[in-house]
Structure formats: structure tokens, C-alpha cells
Scaffold this active site. Structure first.
Site, mmCIF file in Angstrom:
data_model
loop_
_atom_site.group_PDB
_atom_site.id
_atom_site.type_symbol
_atom_site.label_atom_id
_atom_site.label_comp_id
_atom_site.label_asym_id
_atom_site.label_seq_id
_atom_site.Cartn_x
_atom_site.Cartn_y
_atom_site.Cartn_z
ATOM 1 N N ALA A 12 0.875 -1.172 0.000
ATOM 2 C CA ALA A 12 0.000 0.000 0.000
ATOM 3 C C ALA A 12 0.915 1.226 0.000
ATOM 4 O O ALA A 12 2.142 1.102 -0.060
ATOM 5 C CB ALA A 12 -0.912 -0.018 1.221
ATOM 6 N N ASN A 33 3.886 -8.746 -1.932
ATOM 7 C CA ASN A 33 2.496 -8.406 -1.636
ATOM 8 C C ASN A 33 1.641 -9.628 -1.949
ATOM 9 O O ASN A 33 1.919 -10.360 -2.901
ATOM 10 C CB ASN A 33 2.038 -7.213 -2.483
ATOM 11 C CG ASN A 33 0.736 -6.614 -1.962
ATOM 12 O OD1 ASN A 33 0.747 -5.845 -1.007
ATOM 13 N ND2 ASN A 33 -0.379 -6.966 -2.590
ATOM 14 N N VAL A 75 1.076 -4.110 6.895
ATOM 15 C CA VAL A 75 -0.252 -4.608 6.546
ATOM 16 C C VAL A 75 -1.246 -4.092 7.576
ATOM 17 O O VAL A 75 -0.878 -3.529 8.604
ATOM 18 C CB VAL A 75 -0.272 -6.153 6.491
ATOM 19 C CG1 VAL A 75 0.698 -6.658 5.433
ATOM 20 C CG2 VAL A 75 0.063 -6.766 7.856
ATOM 21 N N SER A 129 5.285 7.168 12.114
ATOM 22 C CA SER A 129 4.406 8.322 11.956
ATOM 23 C C SER A 129 4.970 9.293 10.939
ATOM 24 O O SER A 129 6.175 9.484 10.843
ATOM 25 C CB SER A 129 4.217 9.038 13.299
ATOM 26 O OG SER A 129 3.392 10.188 13.122
ATOM 27 N N LYS A 184 3.521 5.062 20.257
ATOM 28 C CA LYS A 184 2.863 5.500 19.024
ATOM 29 C C LYS A 184 1.375 5.746 19.269
ATOM 30 O O LYS A 184 0.792 6.698 18.722
ATOM 31 C CB LYS A 184 3.047 4.445 17.926
ATOM 32 C CG LYS A 184 2.288 4.730 16.625
ATOM 33 C CD LYS A 184 2.705 6.070 16.014
ATOM 34 C CE LYS A 184 2.291 6.188 14.540
ATOM 35 N NZ LYS A 184 0.874 6.040 14.269
ATOM 36 N N HIS A 187 1.108 9.012 20.953
ATOM 37 C CA HIS A 187 1.348 10.014 19.909
ATOM 38 C C HIS A 187 0.052 10.302 19.156
ATOM 39 O O HIS A 187 -0.327 11.462 18.944
ATOM 40 C CB HIS A 187 2.427 9.501 18.943
ATOM 41 C CG HIS A 187 2.478 10.227 17.629
ATOM 42 N ND1 HIS A 187 1.559 10.003 16.620
ATOM 43 C CD2 HIS A 187 3.331 11.161 17.150
ATOM 44 C CE1 HIS A 187 1.836 10.779 15.580
ATOM 45 N NE2 HIS A 187 2.916 11.485 15.880
ATOM 46 N N ASN A 188 -0.654 9.238 18.763
ATOM 47 C CA ASN A 188 -1.879 9.420 18.002
ATOM 48 C C ASN A 188 -2.976 10.058 18.849
ATOM 49 O O ASN A 188 -3.786 10.839 18.340
ATOM 50 C CB ASN A 188 -2.360 8.081 17.443
ATOM 51 C CG ASN A 188 -1.548 7.639 16.241
ATOM 52 O OD1 ASN A 188 -0.403 8.042 16.063
ATOM 53 N ND2 ASN A 188 -2.127 6.788 15.412
ATOM 54 N N GLU A 191 -2.233 13.570 18.898
ATOM 55 C CA GLU A 191 -2.602 14.062 17.562
ATOM 56 C C GLU A 191 -4.094 14.369 17.501
ATOM 57 O O GLU A 191 -4.503 15.423 16.983
ATOM 58 C CB GLU A 191 -2.228 13.004 16.533
ATOM 59 C CG GLU A 191 -2.596 13.317 15.101
ATOM 60 C CD GLU A 191 -2.294 12.127 14.193
ATOM 61 O OE1 GLU A 191 -3.195 11.752 13.410
ATOM 62 O OE2 GLU A 191 -1.175 11.579 14.278
ATOM 63 N N ARG A 447 -20.537 7.437 48.345
ATOM 64 C CA ARG A 447 -20.249 6.039 48.048
ATOM 65 C C ARG A 447 -20.344 5.183 49.317
ATOM 66 O O ARG A 447 -20.834 4.048 49.290
ATOM 67 C CB ARG A 447 -18.855 5.897 47.432
ATOM 68 C CG ARG A 447 -18.708 6.538 46.055
ATOM 69 C CD ARG A 447 -17.303 6.368 45.498
ATOM 70 N NE ARG A 447 -17.053 4.991 45.109
ATOM 71 C CZ ARG A 447 -16.139 4.204 45.662
ATOM 72 N NH1 ARG A 447 -15.377 4.665 46.654
ATOM 73 N NH2 ARG A 447 -15.979 2.967 45.249
#
Length: 484
Positions: A12, A33, A75, A129, A184, A187-188, A191, A447
Site C-alpha cells: 500500500a 504483496n 499490513v 508516523s 505511538k 502520539h496518536n 494528535e 459512596r
């Protein structure tokens, strides 16, 4: 035939661009692939004349590579990764390395690392990234997994990675098992938060100040020259200035229903599991969910009361200064919360994360790259044990400078009926974090009243729990307690 330095499965856009990046840096790459016609198209197209070898089967791919053999999977996350691992294992030898460069869940990476190591092989789960452009010209790379695998892939990864202004590669070993994919994921999540606070700022400019796309384009261009200098501010500038062939602004033609692939949601779930208040990132995820309810929102807009749209009063320039500072303050909170989550995960998983080093990895190539990250690096250089970014002197001073403006923006938005879920949540978190006494004492009393969940006392050591028979009918039996 020459042997490849590394093999890559998955052609891809990200896979192709990473291969071209590796070839450009002097590495020979073998590619495969599952749809083998894509291999031929690539070899005869973008890869023509480059040190890139095509393979039509996994045995052929592995036969093209030097030992220890390194094969990288680009993938779709999930079952496809597990399927390829099973296809690869019978053809690999002890010490060979499988690398997953997709957006896998870190828990899957932890599981896969243990499984692959049990077969005498090594495993790396690495965050990559930077999108299509970053993959081609230099991404941010966050590898974790089997430490013994790092020396074999380090020369390749660090050479293809983005570089800081001082030439440092935006790639370094993160930690064992799922550490790389966890970083990661965070990180996202950041983002998501960054994008949402920028979008809220855009809405305040457009609907609150009545600014045109050209005016907003100019404002973001100006902001990108200062403390907000970043990739996301830069592309926002470009988007607001981009027009279709017919002269229409493309951004105005896009339906306001956001999509997502799940990494922001994973970050929010991980925060809940760890008992960490990632309020801004959580709101950013929910803002996307709310945007997706487009038909419901259109119907609700006709019946639900609220302030009538009206221009924000006062000089525009003054409000824009306030808005810039509110955006900057919210951005600081987003990173502070993300680093809190990483610290909690490191404790739980036994990872020795280098927090300043992570800021350096993110300094170039990735989607959240910004000049701001240099300040984070310096903060952790000053104090590696820093528990919250807000407590670093530079960021404490920045929050002090933003205070009045931030509050004015949130108050103005509330009066105007304009939603600021992330910027507002950031301010609420900031006020909660700096509050020495929260109303959780009443919550604990509630509570204990209805569920005998017990409470701690201000006049007794932490860790001792007490129960009150509030009604005179409850007795002395108490339930177990849980503290996030």
C-alpha cells in the site's frame, strides 16, 4: 543476484514509500504483496532502476535477504499481522527478525513478542508516523519489542528516519514488548487532541469572529512562525488557502462528519484502565463521535434553544491574541496528559521510557512534530523524574501567561453557544490539578452511604479506610474499595 538488507510485505502507499525511502538511503530491499500483480506494477513503475527486488512468494522473499533476515510487515493491523507471522515462522531461522510497522494495539504486540520469541525468533513492533510524505522522506519511528533485535535494524531505521535540526535521527529504541506501539498510540492520542483544539479555534474564528478563509489562512500562517510552529498548524494554513478549480474553498465543501481509525479510542481506554485523567484526548475522541451524528445535529439545530449567532464583541485583534494563547495552553495540557499516561504505563509494564528521548523522536517526521517538542525535551533533561509537564518552570510560566486569555475564550464560547469541548476540558483539568482540595470527600461520603465503600480521613495516614453507619441501620460491614 545481490541479497537484500531487509524485506517488506505490503505494498500500500506506506509500504511502497518506506521501500523507496530505504532504497534512496542505499539499502537493497526485497518486497512482496499477497496480490503479486502489485509487486510487478511496483517493480516496473516507481521502483524501476532502484535497488528493489520483487518476490512472488514468501520463500522467494526470504531467499533474497541477508542473515539475520529482517522482514517488515506493513499490513492492516489485527488478524492480518497474526496471519503473516504464521506464514513467516516456518521459513525463518533462529535470530531472524519480524517487524510490524503498522498501527497495532500495544497489547497485541506484547503477545506477539512473547510468541515469536518462543519460536527462537525476534520481534519488533514499531510505530511509524508521518503519513505518506513522512514514509517517503523521513518518518518518526518508535521501535519496541525484543531488545536483541535492535542492533540489527538500528542502522536502517535511523538512516531512513527524519532528522532534527541538529541532525539527530527521530528514531530510538523505546522499550520491551509493546512499548513502541504504546508510545505511538499516545502520539496518536495527542494528535487527536491537537487536531481538535485547532478545529475549535477555527470554529471560533469562523463563527465567532466572522473571519473569511483568507483571513484565517493569514492568521495561521502568522502563528506558524512563533511558539505554535508545527506541522498541524502548517497544514491548517494550507488547507484554508486551498481552492478547487472552480475557485471554491475545498474546506467548505467537506461534510462535517469526522472519521477515525481507533488509536485515539485506544488511548482513552488505556487511560481509563490506568486511572489517568486524559480528559482532553477523551473529549477529542468524543467530538469526532458527535460530529458523526450529522443528521441528528441538523434536526436538533432546529429545535434546541441557545444563544443566537452573533459576532463576538470587542476588537478582533485582541480576541485573536487570547485565542492563540488558549490554543497554546490546551496544547500543553494535551502533552502533559499524554506523558502522565506513558509514565503510568511504564510503571505497570516495567518499561524504562526515556521521556526526553520520546520528545526527540517526535521532533521531526511525525504528525505532531513541532518546535514545542524541543521545550519538552529540555524539561525532561532538567528533571528526568518530572511527574507532570505543567510543573516544569517553563511550562508553569507559560500557563501563567495564558491564564486570563484562556478563561476569556472559554467564557466567551459559553456565552456565544459555541462548543469548545477540548479547550474547555483542558482548562477544567488544569484547574482540577492545581486544586489542593476537590469535592471528592463528598463523593466518597456518598459512596460509603449507599454502598459502604469506605473512605480515608484527613487526620489519619493514607491507606487506612473507615466506614460510617450513616442511617443507623447499615451495621459495620464495609465493601471493598478501589482508588484509581
Amino acid at each position: 543476484m545481490s541479497k537484500a538488507d531487509i524485506g517488506l510485505i505490503g505494498l500500500a502507499v506506506m509500504g511502497e514509500n518506506l521501500i523507496l525511502n530505504m532504497a534512496d538511503k542505499g539499502f537493497t530491499v526485497a518486497c512482496y504483496n499477497r496480490t503479486t500483480s502489485k509487486v510487478d506494477d511496483f517493480i516496473n513503475g516507481r521502483a524501476r532502476g532502484l535497488p528493489i527486488l520483487g518476490a512472488h512468494s514468501i520463500p522467494e522473499l526470504l531467499g533474497l535477504r541477508q542473515s539475520p533476515r529482517k522482514v517488515m510487515l506493513m499490513v492492516k493491523a489485527g488478524q492480518a499481522v497474526d496471519d503473516f507471522i504464521e506464514l513467516l515462522i516456518p521459513h525463518l531461522s533462529p535470530g531472524d527478525i519480524i517487524i510490524d510497522g503498522g498501527n497495532s494495539n500495544y497489547q497485541d504486540t506484547t503477545r506477539r513478542t512473547k510468541y515469536v520469541e518462543s519460536k527462537g525468533l525476534l520481534y519488533i513492533g514499531t510505530g511509524v508516523s508521518g503519513g505518506e510524505e513522512g514514509a517517503l522522506t523521513g518518518p518518526s519511528i518508535m521501535p519496541g519489542g525484543s531488545p536483541a533485535a535492535w542492533p540489527a535494524v538500528k542502522p536502517i531505521f535511523q538512516k531512513i528516519a527524519a532528522k532534527t535540526d541538529r541532525g539527530k535521527p527521530c528514531c530510538e529504541w523505546v522499550g520491551e514488548n509493546g512499548a513502541g506501539h504504546f508510545v505511538k498510540m499516545v502520539h496518536n492520542g495527542i494528535e487527536y487532541g491537537d487536531m481538535q483544539v485547532i478545529c475549535e479555534t477555527y470554529q471560533m474564528m469562523q463563527q465567532g469572529l466572522g473571519m473569511t478563509n483568507a483571513e484565517m489562512h493569514a492568521t495561521f500562517a502568522e502563528w506558524n512562525q512563533g511558539e505554535l510552529d508545527s506541522y498541524l498548524i502548517e497544514i491548517t494554513r494550507d488547507i484554508l488557502g486551498f481552492k478547487a478549480e472552480n475557485g471554491e474553498a475545498v474546506v467548505d465543501m467537506i461534510l462535517d462528519a469526522a472519521g477515525q481509525k481507533g488509536t485515539g479510542k485506544w488511548t482513552a481506554i488505556a487511560a481509563l484502565d490506568a486511572g489517568q485523567p486524559l480528559t482532553l484526548i477523551g473529549e477529542a475522541v468524543f467530538a469526532r463521535c458527535l460530529s458523526a451524528l450529522k443528521d441528528e445535529r441538523v434536526a436538533a439545530a432546529q429545535v434546541l434553544p441557545g444563544p443566537a449567532p452573533a459576532p463576538i464583541k470587542g476588537p478582533r485583534a485582541a480576541f485573536l491574541r487570547n485565542l492563540k494563547l488558549a490554543l497554546y495552553a490546551a496544547k500543553i495540557v494535551s502533552y502533559a496528559q499524554g506523558y502522565q499516561l506513558m509514565r503510568a504505563a511504564a510503571r505497570e509494564n516495567g518499561w524504562k521510557l526515556n521521556y526526553g528521548g520520546i520528545a526527540l523522536i517526535w521532533r521531526g517526521g511525525c504528525i505532531i512534530r513541532s518546535a514545542f517538542l524541543g521545550r519538552i525535551k529540555k524539561a525532561f533533561d532538567r528533571n528526568p523524574a518530572l511527574v507532570n509537564l505543567l510543573l516544569d518552570p517553563f511550562f508553569t510560566k507559560a500557563m501563567k501567561r495564558a491564564q486570563s486569555s484562556w478563561r476569556k475564550v472559554v467564557a466567551t464560547a459559553a456565552r456565544s453557544g459555541l462548543p469548545l469541548p477540548a479547550i474547555g476540558a483542558a482548562l477544567a483539568y488544569y484547574d482540577g490539578y492545581r486544586c489542593a482540595r476537590l469535592p471528592a470527600n463528598l463523593l466518597q461520603a456518598q459512596r460509603d452511604y449507599f454502598g459502604a465503600h469506605t473512605y480515608e480521613r484527613v487526620d489519619q495516614p493514607r491507606g487506612e479506610f473507615f466506614h460510617t453507619n450513616w442511617t443507623g441501620r447499615g451495621g459495620t460491614t464495609a465493601a471493598s474499595t478501589y482508588i484509581a
